[in-house]
Enzyme design. Structure first.
Site, short mmCIF file in Angstrom:
data_model
loop_
_atom_site.label_atom_id
_atom_site.label_comp_id
_atom_site.label_asym_id
_atom_site.label_seq_id
_atom_site.Cartn_x
_atom_site.Cartn_y
_atom_site.Cartn_z
CG LEU A 12 -25.06 56.33 -78.22
CD1 LEU A 12 -26.56 56.62 -78.37
CD2 LEU A 12 -24.43 57.32 -77.24
NE ARG A 19 -34.65 45.31 -76.24
CZ ARG A 19 -34.66 46.25 -77.19
NH1 ARG A 19 -35.48 46.12 -78.22
NH2 ARG A 19 -33.87 47.30 -77.12
CD GLU A 167 -37.50 54.81 -80.36
OE1 GLU A 167 -37.10 53.67 -80.13
OE2 GLU A 167 -37.06 55.50 -81.30
C1 UD1 Z 1 -32.75 52.90 -80.71
C2 UD1 Z 1 -33.54 54.07 -81.28
C3 UD1 Z 1 -34.49 53.53 -82.34
C4 UD1 Z 1 -33.71 52.80 -83.42
C5 UD1 Z 1 -32.81 51.71 -82.82
C6 UD1 Z 1 -31.89 51.20 -83.90
C7 UD1 Z 1 -33.81 55.71 -79.48
C8 UD1 Z 1 -34.73 56.28 -78.49
N1 UD1 Z 1 -34.28 54.70 -80.23
O1 UD1 Z 1 -33.68 52.01 -80.10
O2 UD1 Z 1 -35.23 54.60 -82.92
O3 UD1 Z 1 -34.61 52.22 -84.36
O4 UD1 Z 1 -32.00 52.24 -81.75
O5 UD1 Z 1 -31.14 50.10 -83.46
O6 UD1 Z 1 -32.70 56.18 -79.60
N2 UD1 Z 1 -27.71 53.34 -74.71
C9 UD1 Z 1 -26.92 54.07 -73.84
N3 UD1 Z 1 -27.51 54.67 -72.78
C10 UD1 Z 1 -28.86 54.65 -72.57
C11 UD1 Z 1 -29.65 53.91 -73.48
C12 UD1 Z 1 -29.05 53.27 -74.54
O7 UD1 Z 1 -25.71 54.16 -74.00
O8 UD1 Z 1 -29.31 55.27 -71.59
C13 UD1 Z 1 -27.04 52.67 -75.84
C14 UD1 Z 1 -27.20 51.15 -75.83
O9 UD1 Z 1 -26.16 50.53 -75.13
C15 UD1 Z 1 -27.19 50.81 -77.30
C16 UD1 Z 1 -27.72 52.06 -77.98
O10 UD1 Z 1 -27.61 53.10 -77.04
O11 UD1 Z 1 -25.88 50.52 -77.78
C17 UD1 Z 1 -29.17 51.92 -78.42
O12 UD1 Z 1 -29.95 51.60 -77.27
P1 UD1 Z 1 -31.11 50.53 -77.33
O13 UD1 Z 1 -31.71 50.41 -76.00
O14 UD1 Z 1 -30.66 49.28 -78.00
O15 UD1 Z 1 -32.13 51.32 -78.29
P2 UD1 Z 1 -33.28 50.73 -79.15
O16 UD1 Z 1 -34.46 50.47 -78.31
O17 UD1 Z 1 -32.78 49.63 -79.99
CA CA Z 2 -30.82 48.58 -80.22
#
Ligand code: UD1
Ligand code: CA
Length: 475
Positions: A12, A19, A167
């Site tokens: 992903l 942030r 979350e």
């Molecule tokens: C996510 C998890 C959280 C976990 C954390 C660990 C969810 C809802 N939450 O939160 O439980 O503790 O990771 O690091 O999954 N991304 C996409 N498309 C989107 C949204 C995100 O590709 O629509 C990708 C981001 O680029 C990133 C990853 O997914 O590489 C995680 O997304 P991020 O927004 O960092 O999630 P967290 O809030 O950290």
């Molecule tokens: Ca993250």
């Protein structure tokens, strides 16, 4: 034992990373000198072997992300609207359809986050083994953190089984006190994963489709959910802010040095040397304090790199000595040559065996032959210099006429006196001797002596006679 299912990987990497407060998408920020997203890509290649079993989900600055991962030949898909991690995973389904449209049903998926560069292959392998043993539909990587704020928390039911993930933003104060966090790394059976994603609802503070919600869905369906608790909580660190980026940088750099030391490299003050992830260094090479080794640099055995030196994308043979304060970029240095102190080697430079480049010398697209020396205050650009040539102090190739660059060729065993200018294009034959201060504008045949400077004028007694003339004038 039944044969293991093939593992496919979804990475992903579509989020912007708000942030980080950056113009650059988060997963392209460098850690250890390479884009963050390349760490899960490498891990995926180690696990899945076949790059066509790996899908990178891109969104923000997708073109740039694609360019960075293209070297690994993995599949990419674009998530055009960032509707959450669950929605992101769903976008990858098309990559795993196969000929019959439902190949994904027979596959096992490893889901990795583009922002978790410290995760190791050993942990992922242990996690896959646990998943297999427990015949789980989904296995979540978790860790206990002293400061779990910001991460999703793992909520366990009566008998300690994982019941759901909540979350941080959606958690109750009690749930926020839980220290077991979701690392964002999962092993999931394909036949469970994709149908479960279609049932997700964005009923949370962020109004997103959370991948984490498939945990409670599995529990409701009576499927086994496993949790693999990471031994080393550092591995699960997700990078969301510049502070976390700096922390990951520190940890990755320490890991790189640790690996090199295990391979027989000496660091005199390890924490002051910065070595990029793709740099290789041979046995018994000594790295002095405050050194930076970048890009795809390769350093041979028995070299010494002294302080305040920076080497970028260069190849050093065995027994090369780089003295203090050098900058070396895109150059090739053959065995036993010596550079510096205070030398600048620019791209396209070749220093051949046992050649020497000394104080305040700059080279660009120059080839310095075996055993040749340019020891003091010199510029050699667009030049080919033979073997055992001596370049006198202050020598310069005048390679630029204001519009074009021109070449200088100096034959074997030429002796160049101090302060010589070569006005390129110019060719000097073998064994020529050039007098100090010469401006060389024409080709010179082998074996000649040339002196190309104004002849010295000496007027004996001139000072005294001037003084007397001056006195006479006053009376
Ligand atoms: C996510 C998890 C959280 C976990 C954390 C660990 C969810 C809802 N939450 O939160 O439980 O503790 O990771 O690091 O999954 N991304 C996409 N498309 C989107 C949204 C995100 O590709 O629509 C990708 C981001 O680029 C990133 C990853 O997914 O590489 C995680 O997304 P991020 O927004 O960092 O999630 P967290 O809030 O950290
Ligand atoms: Ca993250």
């Amino acid at each position: 034992m039944k044969p293991r299912k093939p593992v496919s990987v979804i990475i992903l990497a579509a989020g912007q990373g708000t942030r980080m407060r950056s113009k650059l998408v988060k997963v392209l920020h460098a850690v250890g000198g390479r884009a963050m997203v390349l760490y899960p890509v490498d891990l995926a290649l180690a696990i899945a072997k076949d790059p066509h079993r790996i899908a990178v989900v891109m969104g923000h600055q997708a073109e740039r992300v694609k360019e960075i991962v293209s070297g690994a030949d993995v599949c990419t898909v674009v998530q055009t609207r960032r509707l959450g991690t669950g929605h992101a995973v769903a976008q990858a389904q098309t990559v795993f359809q196969g000929r019959r449209g439902n190949e994904w049903r027979k596959q096992r998926f490893l889901v990795l986050s583009g922002d978790t560069p410290l995760l190791t292959e050993a942990t992922v392998r242990d996690m896959l083994a646990l998943h297999e043993r427990q015949e789980a539909a989904i296995t979540v990587l978790t860790a206990h953190l002293d400061r779990p704020a910001g991460y999703g928390r793992v909520v366990r039911g009566g008998q300690g089984y994982v019941s759901r993930i909540v979350e941080d933003r959606d958690a109750t104060p009690d749930e926020r006190r839980l220290t077991e966090i979701n690392a964002g790394t999962y092993v999931i059976e394909g036949d469970f994963l994709f149908p479960a994603l279609t049932d997700l609802k964005p009923t949370n503070v962020q109004k997103e489709f959370y991948l984490t919600d498939i945990v409670s869905a599995a529990v409701r369906q009576g499927k086994a959910v496993a949790a693999y608790l990471a031994d080393n909580p550092v591995e699960v660190m997700g990078i969301n802010t510049r502070r976390e980026l700096a922390e990951a940088e520190r940890l990755v750099r320490a890991r790189i040095r640790g690996r090199l030391m295990a391979q027989g490299v000496t660091f005199l003050a390890p924490e002051t040397s910065f070595v990029d992830a793709d740099v290789t260094i041979g046995q018994d090479t000594i790295i002095h304090p405050h050194t930076t080794l970048e890009g795809h640099t390769k350093i041979g055995e028995d070299c010494v790199i002294r302080s305040h030196t920076r080497i970028v994308d260069s190849v050093l043979g065995q027994g090369v000595a780089i003295l203090d304060g050098c900058v070396i970029e895109g150059s090739r240095l053959d065995e036993r040559c010596t550079i510096g102190p205070f030398a600048h080697l620019r791209p396209g430079t070749i220093i051949r065996r046992a050649a020497k480049v000394g104080n305040f010398v700059e080279l660009k697209k120059a080839d310095l032959g075996v055993g040749s020396k340019a020891n003091h205050l010199t510029y050699l650009g667009d030049a080919t210099i033979g073997t055992r040539v001596n370049i006198g102090a202050g020598t310069i190739t005048c390679n630029y006429d204001g519009a074009h660059k021109h070449h200088t060729v100096i034959g074997d065993e030429v002796f160049v006196g101090s302060d010589v200018s070569f006005v390129a294009p110019v060719r000097i034959g073998k064994g020529v001797v050039i007098g100090a201060g010469s401006v060389v504008t024409e080709d010179v045949p082998a074996g000649a002596l040339i002196v190309g400077r104004a002849r010295q004028v000496v007027k004996p007694g001139w000072v005294k006679s001037r003084r007397e003339k001056a006195k006479g004038g006053k009376h």
